[in-house]
Design a protein around this motif. Sequence first.
Motif, PDB file in Angstrom:
ATOM      1  N   VAL A  40       4.031  -5.009  13.169  1.00 51.49           N
ATOM      2  CA  VAL A  40       3.813  -4.288  13.726  1.00 51.49           C
ATOM      3  C   VAL A  40       2.240  -3.724  13.706  1.00 51.49           C
ATOM      4  N   VAL A  41       2.166  -2.972  12.837  1.00 51.63           N
ATOM      5  CA  VAL A  41       0.948  -2.619  11.993  1.00 51.63           C
ATOM      6  C   VAL A  41      -0.437  -3.782  12.205  1.00 51.63           C
ATOM      7  N   ASP A  42       0.384  -4.682  11.242  1.00 48.06           N
ATOM      8  CA  ASP A  42      -0.694  -6.039  10.810  1.00 48.06           C
ATOM      9  C   ASP A  42      -1.005  -6.463  11.848  1.00 48.06           C
ATOM     10  N   SER A  43      -0.215  -6.939  12.649  1.00 48.35           N
ATOM     11  CA  SER A  43      -0.524  -7.627  14.513  1.00 48.35           C
ATOM     12  C   SER A  43      -1.746  -6.510  15.305  1.00 48.35           C
ATOM     13  N   VAL A  44      -1.165  -5.513  14.807  1.00 48.25           N
ATOM     14  CA  VAL A  44      -2.673  -3.839  15.847  1.00 48.25           C
ATOM     15  C   VAL A  44      -3.424  -4.439  15.136  1.00 48.25           C
ATOM     16  N   LEU A  45      -3.415  -3.581  13.605  1.00 50.33           N
ATOM     17  CA  LEU A  45      -5.292  -4.043  13.591  1.00 50.33           C
ATOM     18  C   LEU A  45      -5.891  -5.573  13.497  1.00 50.33           C
ATOM     19  N   SER A  46      -4.865  -6.802  13.149  1.00 49.72           N
ATOM     20  CA  SER A  46      -6.058  -7.544  13.548  1.00 49.72           C
ATOM     21  C   SER A  46      -6.458  -8.158  14.332  1.00 49.72           C
ATOM     22  N   ALA A  47      -5.812  -7.158  15.707  1.00 50.18           N
ATOM     23  CA  ALA A  47      -6.113  -7.802  17.022  1.00 50.18           C
ATOM     24  C   ALA A  47      -7.278  -6.438  17.197  1.00 50.18           C
ATOM     25  N   LEU A  48      -7.301  -4.923  16.396  1.00 49.65           N
ATOM     26  CA  LEU A  48      -8.051  -4.239  17.149  1.00 49.65           C
ATOM     27  C   LEU A  48      -9.161  -4.139  16.110  1.00 49.65           C
ATOM     28  N   ALA A  49      -9.508  -5.109  15.363  1.00 50.85           N
ATOM     29  CA  ALA A  49     -10.655  -5.732  14.326  1.00 50.85           C
ATOM     30  C   ALA A  49     -11.719  -5.907  15.115  1.00 50.85           C
ATOM     31  N   ASP A  50     -11.572  -6.640  16.709  1.00 52.87           N
ATOM     32  CA  ASP A  50     -12.623  -7.229  17.133  1.00 52.87           C
ATOM     33  C   ASP A  50     -13.369  -6.793  18.182  1.00 52.87           C
ATOM     34  N   PRO A  51     -14.717  -5.831  18.179  1.00 53.83           N
ATOM     35  CA  PRO A  51     -15.328  -4.749  19.235  1.00 53.83           C
ATOM     36  C   PRO A  51     -14.859  -4.898  20.391  1.00 53.83           C
ATOM     37  N   THR A  52     -14.479  -6.665  21.050  1.00 50.06           N
ATOM     38  CA  THR A  52     -14.521  -6.611  22.405  1.00 50.06           C
ATOM     39  C   THR A  52     -13.224  -6.610  22.299  1.00 50.06           C
ATOM     40  N   ARG A  53     -11.954  -7.033  22.215  1.00 46.67           N
ATOM     41  CA  ARG A  53     -10.726  -6.530  22.195  1.00 46.67           C
ATOM     42  C   ARG A  53     -10.666  -4.795  22.283  1.00 46.67           C
ATOM     43  N   ARG A  54     -11.776  -4.282  21.210  1.00 42.10           N
ATOM     44  CA  ARG A  54     -11.149  -2.610  21.520  1.00 42.10           C
ATOM     45  C   ARG A  54     -12.104  -2.289  22.455  1.00 42.10           C
ATOM     46  N   HIS A  55     -12.932  -2.478  23.151  1.00 43.01           N
ATOM     47  CA  HIS A  55     -13.687  -2.631  24.413  1.00 43.01           C
ATOM     48  C   HIS A  55     -12.473  -2.904  25.318  1.00 43.01           C
ATOM     49  N   LEU A  56     -12.122  -3.966  25.609  1.00 49.05           N
ATOM     50  CA  LEU A  56     -10.648  -4.545  26.271  1.00 49.05           C
ATOM     51  C   LEU A  56      -9.727  -3.256  26.483  1.00 49.05           C
ATOM     52  N   LEU A  57      -9.372  -2.649  25.502  1.00 47.78           N
ATOM     53  CA  LEU A  57      -8.128  -1.849  25.755  1.00 47.78           C
ATOM     54  C   LEU A  57      -8.312  -0.730  26.293  1.00 47.78           C
ATOM     55  N   ASP A  58     -10.322   0.109  25.637  1.00 42.62           N
ATOM     56  CA  ASP A  58     -10.459   1.243  26.195  1.00 42.62           C
ATOM     57  C   ASP A  58     -10.817   1.149  27.965  1.00 42.62           C
ATOM     58  N   MET A  59     -11.143  -0.637  28.409  1.00 44.94           N
ATOM     59  CA  MET A  59     -11.040  -0.863  29.171  1.00 44.94           C
ATOM     60  C   MET A  59     -10.007  -0.414  30.459  1.00 44.94           C
ATOM     61  N   LEU A  60      -9.014  -1.313  30.052  1.00 46.47           N
ATOM     62  CA  LEU A  60      -7.423  -0.906  30.330  1.00 46.47           C
ATOM     63  C   LEU A  60      -7.098   0.712  30.410  1.00 46.47           C
ATOM     64  N   ALA A  61      -7.137   1.469  28.865  1.00 48.77           N
ATOM     65  CA  ALA A  61      -6.367   2.856  28.849  1.00 48.77           C
ATOM     66  C   ALA A  61      -6.972   3.742  30.095  1.00 48.77           C
ATOM     67  N   ALA A  62      -8.515   3.320  30.568  1.00 47.45           N
ATOM     68  CA  ALA A  62      -9.159   4.319  32.146  1.00 47.45           C
ATOM     69  C   ALA A  62      -8.950   3.729  32.669  1.00 47.45           C
ATOM     70  N   ARG A  63      -8.153   2.472  33.298  1.00 49.99           N
ATOM     71  CA  ARG A  63      -8.427   1.570  34.563  1.00 49.99           C
ATOM     72  C   ARG A  63      -7.267   2.182  34.544  1.00 49.99           C
ATOM     73  N   GLY A  64      -6.408   1.689  33.708  1.00 48.38           N
ATOM     74  CA  GLY A  64      -4.850   1.619  34.495  1.00 48.38           C
ATOM     75  C   GLY A  64      -4.133  -0.044  33.952  1.00 48.38           C
ATOM     76  N   GLU A  65      -4.944  -0.396  34.991  1.00 50.62           N
ATOM     77  CA  GLU A  65      -4.393  -1.626  34.810  1.00 50.62           C
ATOM     78  C   GLU A  65      -5.771  -2.552  35.503  1.00 50.62           C
ATOM     79  N   ALA A  66      -6.212  -3.768  35.133  1.00 52.81           N
ATOM     80  CA  ALA A  66      -7.107  -4.830  35.728  1.00 52.81           C
ATOM     81  C   ALA A  66      -6.645  -6.508  35.909  1.00 52.81           C
TER      82      ALA A  66
END
Length: 121
Positions: A10-36
């Motif tokens: 789980v940790v390996d998968s999360v860290l790998s996914a979060l290594a990309d700045p676009t994915r981190r930005h998407l996660l931030d946007m979803l956290a702020a919006r709730g869903e999209a």
Amino acid sequence: MEEPPGATEVVDSVLSALADPTRRHLLDMLAARGEATATTLAERLPVSRQAVVKHLAVLETAGLVSGGRVGREVRYAVRPAALDATARWMASLAAFWDRRLENIKRVAEAAERDSSSTRPE
């Protein structure tokens, strides 16, 4: 540091996914919006909708988001469990190193005291 079964993956998968700045930005946007939808998210990024869908698939595989169909749309939302597991792992790792560094400090201070008490004056 003993981890529950599957925690490393789980940790390996999360860290790998979060290594990309676009994915981190998407996660931030979803956290702020709730869903999209991918379309809504793509409107705010300099990448295509197809690229957003691919990034969301990586986040979904890592357990960070989930997509649910509402009519013709797929709405994505943050799933915090994998992120929580990763945060717990990071906190555990930090505590481990804090303990090791504290031990090193104690040993160094004891050695300094010993050397100063055995010096001739």
